[in-house]
Design an enzyme around this catalytic site. Sequence first.
Site: not given
Ligand SMILES: Cc1ncc(COP(=O)(O)O)c(C=O)c1O
Length: 479
Positions: A69, A121-122, A212, A255, A379, A442
């Site tokens: 842990y 990003f979303t 990011d 990724k 998208r 989405f």
């Molecule tokens: C550029 C970017 N930032 C953040 C994220 C969010 O990451 P996660 O899906 O691992 O929560 C993603 C996921 O697709 C992403 O492409």
Amino acid sequence: MQAPPWKAKVVEPITLASPTRRREAIAEAGHNTFLLRSEDVFIDLLTDSGTSALSQEQRAAMELGDEAYAGSRSYYRLEAAMKDVYGYRHLIPTHQGRGAEHLLSRALVRPGLLVPSNLYFTTSREHVTLAGGVWVDVAIPEASDPESMHPFKGNIDLELLEQVLKAAAPEQVAFVRQEACLNMAGGQPFSLENVRAVRELTLRFGVPFILDATRIAENALFVKEREPGNADRPLPEIIREIARLADGAVFSSKKDHFVPIGGMLCLNDDELAQRAREFLVVFEGFLHYGGMAGHDMEALAQGIRESADERIVLAYVTQARQLGRMLEQIGAPFVVPIGAHAIFLDAKRFLRHLPQAQFPAQSLAAALYLAGGVRSMERGIVSGQHGDEPYEGLELVRLTLPRRVYTYEHLSHVAETVGAVLAARDAVPGLRMTYEPEHLRFFQARFEPLAPYPPFDGTEAAGSGAFAASWTRPYAGST
Ligand SMILES: Cc1ncc(COP(=O)(O)O)c(C=O)c1O
């Protein structure tokens, strides 16, 4: 054509479901490809997130997972890999990228504070908004032009950023965010020169600069290929330089790092890292695992090292270029220049007869599934529209390439499928949204077609409908 520096050792069966089953499946999924069962999908290009093939070294490392842990050896191995490749002082491990975004927003964003960023990003924007922050787009205009050949559409508009910072900084700016290989623009990189200038501006105005860095390896490859003076530099050196220019970084490790789960918040500032760690133990887990198991951290540590191997990065970026060339030959419209991890079909040009209010990209994604069992992701307006604000932005379908997974023949099938839809494009119907979730719509929204989809020639007829040869039964029968 250069062959990739790996070969397959373990394989997973896939089958093209019959045309009848595909019609049932997409209707059951509310014409939302997120809601399809993977068993009904032949080529899964929904996302590159968590879908890469692990290396034998990653699998071997997983056996060494220390599931303590607190004080886990695996955490310290992960920290060493992060420091070797990126050089940040503090590692805050999270279950995936949005966990890191959440902690960062909790630590830095207060109601009314601005977050200037190249597009959005979303999940990144959602966490800032939930914390009361205000997202400000400072991308260069070319980022939203699918036909512009600008080599660095991930760049920030420096004049615009300066205006925003002049008017608001430092008290009213939470942080400036710049995303590597900007997903929403089509996987487009920023230049080193631009990041250096953003660094300079953020220092001058006294605001934190956070990357990011989810796709930093590909971005570094584009810098090497396109930005004068970088052609002879080793990839790890460019990655390290980009990372060093920022005060911290958010990573979705699903990724570039080839792992099914994992993320990181990396910071240099001791006090900010401490604040983030206080939220870490509330929302993710203890300091030495965050949201991951010990074996996840081992796979991630190894994946971080592999992500800086130029041969590996070049091989998967080349796959996007191969698919792009095939689609170019059949005249399918897509975002140029070809980006890092995907081909983004331009639904506005693909389905010219559909107004954006009828969700052309969502409908095109459904058509690709019907035509060839290919799963892609919308998208466009469904992902990009925020609340009731007007949206006339990009309307794209992302064909995302999981890393080290598909072959050239799989890509040919995708191109044939796109060709089949192209041939019947004028008959592809618009959609009506029948269920709209409040957050990140989405993922779970549901739709109905305004007219039946046409039959798609060629690939549609090819479905065998029979899933799984007998050798798969003991392990992979359907639920
Ligand atoms: C550029 C970017 N930032 C953040 C994220 C969010 O990451 P996660 O899906 O691992 O929560 C993603 C996921 O697709 C992403 O492409």
